[in-house]
Write a protein that holds these residues in place. Structure first.
Motif, PDB file in Angstrom:
ATOM      1  N   VAL A  43      13.568  13.690  -1.989  1.00  0.00           N
ATOM      2  CA  VAL A  43      13.596  12.369  -2.635  1.00  0.00           C
ATOM      3  C   VAL A  43      12.505  11.479  -2.043  1.00  0.00           C
ATOM      4  CG1 VAL A  43      14.956  10.274  -2.978  1.00  0.00           C
ATOM      5  CG2 VAL A  43      16.040  12.518  -3.229  1.00  0.00           C
ATOM      6  N   ALA A  44      12.394  11.494  -0.714  1.00  0.00           N
ATOM      7  CA  ALA A  44      11.372  10.686  -0.050  1.00  0.00           C
ATOM      8  C   ALA A  44       9.968  11.181  -0.374  1.00  0.00           C
ATOM      9  CB  ALA A  44      11.607  10.696   1.460  1.00  0.00           C
ATOM     10  N   MET A  45       9.789  12.517  -0.460  1.00  0.00           N
ATOM     11  CA  MET A  45       8.481  13.057  -0.827  1.00  0.00           C
ATOM     12  C   MET A  45       8.069  12.619  -2.226  1.00  0.00           C
ATOM     13  SD  MET A  45       8.645  16.927   0.781  1.00  0.00           S
ATOM     14  CE  MET A  45       7.001  17.405   0.190  1.00  0.00           C
ATOM     15  N   GLY A  46       9.038  12.571  -3.143  1.00  0.00           N
ATOM     16  CA  GLY A  46       8.731  12.094  -4.488  1.00  0.00           C
ATOM     17  C   GLY A  46       8.290  10.642  -4.474  1.00  0.00           C
ATOM     18  N   THR A  47       8.961   9.829  -3.665  1.00  0.00           N
ATOM     19  CA  THR A  47       8.596   8.418  -3.561  1.00  0.00           C
ATOM     20  C   THR A  47       7.187   8.251  -2.983  1.00  0.00           C
ATOM     21  OG1 THR A  47      10.921   7.836  -3.220  1.00  0.00           O
ATOM     22  CG2 THR A  47       9.263   6.204  -2.582  1.00  0.00           C
ATOM     23  N   ALA A  48       6.903   8.993  -1.907  1.00  0.00           N
ATOM     24  CA  ALA A  48       5.568   8.916  -1.297  1.00  0.00           C
ATOM     25  C   ALA A  48       4.494   9.383  -2.269  1.00  0.00           C
ATOM     26  CB  ALA A  48       5.530   9.747  -0.015  1.00  0.00           C
ATOM     27  N   THR A  49       4.802  10.415  -3.052  1.00  0.00           N
ATOM     28  CA  THR A  49       3.836  10.903  -4.032  1.00  0.00           C
ATOM     29  C   THR A  49       3.568   9.857  -5.106  1.00  0.00           C
ATOM     30  OG1 THR A  49       4.651  13.152  -3.657  1.00  0.00           O
ATOM     31  CG2 THR A  49       3.283  12.809  -5.599  1.00  0.00           C
ATOM     32  N   GLY A  50       4.603   9.091  -5.463  1.00  0.00           N
ATOM     33  CA  GLY A  50       4.400   7.996  -6.419  1.00  0.00           C
ATOM     34  C   GLY A  50       3.413   6.975  -5.886  1.00  0.00           C
ATOM     35  N   VAL A  51       3.502   6.665  -4.596  1.00  0.00           N
ATOM     36  CA  VAL A  51       2.546   5.749  -3.964  1.00  0.00           C
ATOM     37  C   VAL A  51       1.133   6.329  -4.016  1.00  0.00           C
ATOM     38  CG1 VAL A  51       1.881   4.642  -1.787  1.00  0.00           C
ATOM     39  CG2 VAL A  51       4.299   4.750  -2.453  1.00  0.00           C
ATOM     40  N   VAL A  52       1.016   7.631  -3.740  1.00  0.00           N
ATOM     41  CA  VAL A  52      -0.289   8.285  -3.747  1.00  0.00           C
ATOM     42  C   VAL A  52      -0.885   8.287  -5.156  1.00  0.00           C
ATOM     43  CG1 VAL A  52      -1.455  10.498  -3.423  1.00  0.00           C
ATOM     44  CG2 VAL A  52       0.179   9.702  -1.719  1.00  0.00           C
ATOM     45  N   ILE A  53      -0.055   8.515  -6.177  1.00  0.00           N
ATOM     46  CA  ILE A  53      -0.541   8.509  -7.560  1.00  0.00           C
ATOM     47  C   ILE A  53      -1.104   7.135  -7.913  1.00  0.00           C
ATOM     48  CG2 ILE A  53       0.204   8.620  -9.978  1.00  0.00           C
ATOM     49  CD1 ILE A  53       2.198  10.797  -9.107  1.00  0.00           C
ATOM     50  N   TYR A  54      -0.371   6.089  -7.535  1.00  0.00           N
ATOM     51  CA  TYR A  54      -0.850   4.727  -7.791  1.00  0.00           C
ATOM     52  C   TYR A  54      -2.188   4.485  -7.090  1.00  0.00           C
ATOM     53  CZ  TYR A  54      -1.314  -0.320  -7.196  1.00  0.00           C
ATOM     54  OH  TYR A  54      -1.811  -1.600  -7.158  1.00  0.00           O
ATOM     55  N   ALA A  55      -2.257   4.842  -5.803  1.00  0.00           N
ATOM     56  CA  ALA A  55      -3.483   4.603  -5.041  1.00  0.00           C
ATOM     57  C   ALA A  55      -4.641   5.440  -5.569  1.00  0.00           C
ATOM     58  CB  ALA A  55      -3.241   4.928  -3.567  1.00  0.00           C
ATOM     59  N   SER A  56      -4.338   6.670  -5.989  1.00  0.00           N
ATOM     60  CA  SER A  56      -5.386   7.531  -6.523  1.00  0.00           C
ATOM     61  C   SER A  56      -5.943   6.973  -7.824  1.00  0.00           C
ATOM     62  CB  SER A  56      -4.823   8.943  -6.755  1.00  0.00           C
ATOM     63  OG  SER A  56      -5.800   9.807  -7.296  1.00  0.00           O
ATOM     64  N   ALA A  57      -5.055   6.494  -8.688  1.00  0.00           N
ATOM     65  CA  ALA A  57      -5.497   5.922  -9.962  1.00  0.00           C
ATOM     66  C   ALA A  57      -6.304   4.641  -9.744  1.00  0.00           C
ATOM     67  CB  ALA A  57      -4.299   5.637 -10.860  1.00  0.00           C
ATOM     68  N   MET A  58      -5.908   3.832  -8.740  1.00  0.00           N
ATOM     69  CA  MET A  58      -6.589   2.571  -8.458  1.00  0.00           C
ATOM     70  C   MET A  58      -7.759   2.752  -7.503  1.00  0.00           C
ATOM     71  SD  MET A  58      -4.887   0.561 -10.350  1.00  0.00           S
ATOM     72  CE  MET A  58      -5.604  -0.984  -9.823  1.00  0.00           C
ATOM     73  N   ARG A  59      -7.906   3.984  -6.963  1.00  0.00           N
ATOM     74  CA  ARG A  59      -8.944   4.291  -5.975  1.00  0.00           C
ATOM     75  C   ARG A  59      -8.883   3.330  -4.790  1.00  0.00           C
ATOM     76  NH1 ARG A  59     -12.363   8.296  -7.541  1.00  0.00           N
ATOM     77  NH2 ARG A  59     -12.317   8.835  -9.762  1.00  0.00           N
ATOM     78  N   SER A  60      -7.672   3.096  -4.311  1.00  0.00           N
ATOM     79  CA  SER A  60      -7.440   2.249  -3.140  1.00  0.00           C
ATOM     80  C   SER A  60      -7.251   3.140  -1.924  1.00  0.00           C
ATOM     81  CB  SER A  60      -6.197   1.377  -3.355  1.00  0.00           C
ATOM     82  OG  SER A  60      -5.855   0.705  -2.164  1.00  0.00           O
ATOM     83  N   LEU A  61      -8.257   3.243  -1.074  1.00  0.00           N
ATOM     84  CA  LEU A  61      -8.181   4.123   0.085  1.00  0.00           C
ATOM     85  C   LEU A  61      -7.084   3.713   1.069  1.00  0.00           C
ATOM     86  CD1 LEU A  61      -9.212   6.523   1.671  1.00  0.00           C
ATOM     87  CD2 LEU A  61     -10.995   5.042   2.653  1.00  0.00           C
ATOM     88  N   PRO A  62      -6.917   2.426   1.417  1.00  0.00           N
ATOM     89  CA  PRO A  62      -5.857   2.076   2.377  1.00  0.00           C
ATOM     90  C   PRO A  62      -4.460   2.480   1.892  1.00  0.00           C
ATOM     91  CG  PRO A  62      -7.417   0.277   2.169  1.00  0.00           C
ATOM     92  CD  PRO A  62      -7.751   1.253   1.086  1.00  0.00           C
ATOM     93  N   VAL A  63      -4.149   2.184   0.623  1.00  0.00           N
ATOM     94  CA  VAL A  63      -2.832   2.545   0.092  1.00  0.00           C
ATOM     95  C   VAL A  63      -2.699   4.063   0.010  1.00  0.00           C
ATOM     96  CG1 VAL A  63      -1.271   2.341  -1.891  1.00  0.00           C
ATOM     97  CG2 VAL A  63      -2.669   0.384  -1.189  1.00  0.00           C
ATOM     98  N   PHE A  64      -3.771   4.725  -0.380  1.00  0.00           N
ATOM     99  CA  PHE A  64      -3.770   6.184  -0.458  1.00  0.00           C
ATOM    100  C   PHE A  64      -3.441   6.798   0.906  1.00  0.00           C
ATOM    101  CE2 PHE A  64      -5.849  10.324  -0.137  1.00  0.00           C
ATOM    102  CZ  PHE A  64      -5.424  10.955  -1.304  1.00  0.00           C
TER     103      PHE A  64
END
Length: 476
Positions: free
Chosen positions: A326-347
């Motif tokens: 469950v936590a891995m899915g949540t973290a992956t959601g954060v990574v997807i957002y950062a990847s789409a926005m190309r935000s290195l700190p959030v990524f």
């Protein structure tokens, strides 16, 4: 050192021995080993097991470093090498494939040759890919040659299976989560250590000096082999049982756990190999900038693996594994957002959190394996030492298969990144696919090991007579 009070052989004769044990030639064979006997464990077993564990961790650590060698070598491969990003992803995937396949025969090598003997041999075998890489790491080498040499590094991945199988035999069920987590975590740290060394070399000698990394590891490989020879033992009671391999392959739980291990360890090793390339391609980091970040995730993921095992010992591996997915899915959601926005700190925040969760999940899933087969033994009507022997037999064989399939998850991750970057120039589609995988893994964990089953037979003898609606495998 023969076993510090346990029964060993000298010159082929048993030094006191347990009846029915195979007698081996050599002073480094222990012929009586019963870790489930608390008196035996307290008197001599724990001390011997700990000594073997320390030497095993060192050898496996070096094995992981060599297995992940090419995740570092690609950072040294500038434009003059003529290898584009897509080819680099495939290059770092090659050791994953070979390492995954080798995990099966490595698992059974421990019983055939002895844990100590095989650890010495498998450590020395690491000299081949290291020396070969030192020879070919120069501009002008063909891509096919790079692929062949990268494949040789797969022998480092095989070391994990033999090491885990060996340590599994040394420890009692009640301590396997911590021991296996520590053994695997210490080995996993080999990934960030070689990446840190790569960073040091790039930052000081420059990106044209990859052979310095290799020169450091050659003596370390020799040291690992010598350490195993001096401080490890072979367990005579551990025998090769081809029937166990067949039985484990027929057992549905083996393949369920292989799927879960793809989600945890497959993610860890796949991300470890690909992290630097993702930073270079998606976020335009230089080799030095990428190397300065690449090691953080694998390091933290390795350090928390024993914690995952410890939590599983206390609360049950299935519960920890479900929460982890469950936590891995949540973290992956954060990574997807950062990847789409190309935000290195959030990524970085999301990806490092994901790394840590893969480590926790590695520890909890490996704790589940012996617990599942122990519970299966009880459900079959076995008890006491008979149940423990059944659990050891099946779990040891299953670990090789589960480890092999799980390692191949690293191949899937690198191929997914390769396709995503080739098609869209971004890793976002790959992360979406990984999220779907974690959802499936979480659902399977709940359905198979935590879903309440009415009238289910209890998983432990202590629960006999309980008429409750409860998960059969909650404690594994």
């Amino acid at each position: 050192m023969t076993g510090e009070g346990v029964t060993s052989t000298k010159g082929g004769e048993p030094d006191g021995g347990a009846g029915g044990s195979r007698v081996r030639r050599g002073r480094r064979w222990i012929e009586r080993w019963d870790p489930e006997d608390e008196g035996f464990w307290a008197q001599t077993g724990e001390r011997v097991a700990r000594r073997n564990l320390v030497a095993s961790v060192f050898s496996e650590h070096i094995g992981f470093s060599i297995w992940s060698l090419w995740s570092v070598m690609v950072l040294f491969m500038g434009p003059e090498y003529g290898v584009d990003p897509a080819k680099k992803f495939f290059l770092v995937a090659m050791p994953t494939v070979v390492g995954g396949v080798l995990r099966v025969p490595y698992t059974f090598a421990v019983a055939r040759f002895g844990g100590r003997n095989w650890t010495v041999f498998s450590a020395l075998l690491l000299l081949i890919p290291t020396t070969a890489a030192a020879i070919v790491m120069t501009p002008g080498t063909s891509y096919g040659t790079f692929l062949a040499v990268a494949a040789l590094a797969g022998v480092g991945g095989g070391n994990f299976a033999s090491s885990m199988t060996n340590i599994n035999s040394f420890y009692p069920l009640r301590k396997k989560g911590w021991a296996l987590g520590l053994n695997a975590g210490g080995g996993n740290i080999g990934v960030p250590v070689i990446q840190l060394l790569g960073l040091l070399v790039i930052g000081t000698a420059g990106a044209a000096q990859p052979r310095i990394v290799l020169a450091v590891y050659i003596p370390l490989i020799v040291a690992a082999a010598v350490s195993a020879a001096l401080f490890m033992d072979n367990l005579g009671p551990v025998t090769n049982d081809t029937g166990a391999a067949v039985d484990a392959a027929k057992e549905p739980h083996t393949w369920v756990m292989a799927l879960l291990y793809i989600g945890t360890f497959g993610s860890f090793i796949g991300y470890s190999f690909a992290f630097g390339l993702v930073l270079q391609i998606q976020f335009a980091r230089t080799p030095l900038q990428a190397a300065s970040l690449t090691f953080i995730g694998p390091l933290l993921g390795s350090l928390v693996r024993p914690v995952g095992g410890r939590l599983a010992d206390r609360f049950g591996g299935a519960r920890i594994t479900l929460g982890n997915f469950v936590a891995m899915g949540t973290a992956t959601g954060v990574v997807i957002y950062a990847s789409a926005m190309r935000s290195l700190p959030v990524f970085l925040v999301g990806f490092i959190a994901l790394f840590m969760l893969t480590g926790l999940g590695n520890g909890s899933t490996y704790k589940m394996i012996p617990g599942i087969f122990q519970a299966q033994a009880v459900r079959r009507g076995l008890a006491g030492e008979e149940a423990a022997a059944y659990g050891r037999r099946l779990s040891g064989a299953a670990m090789g298969l589960i480890g092999a399939v799980g390692a191949l998850g690293g191949l899937g991750i690198n191929l997914a990144f390769r396709q995503a970057f080739a098609a869209t120039g971004s890793g976002t589609p790959a992360f979406v696919a990984f999220l779907a995988c974690y959802v499936v893994c979480g659902a399977v964990t709940w359905a198979v090991y935590l879903r309440p089953a009415a009238g289910a037979r209890p998983a432990t003898e202590a629960e006999a007579g309980e008429e409750t609606r409860r998960p059969v495998y909650a404690e594994v």
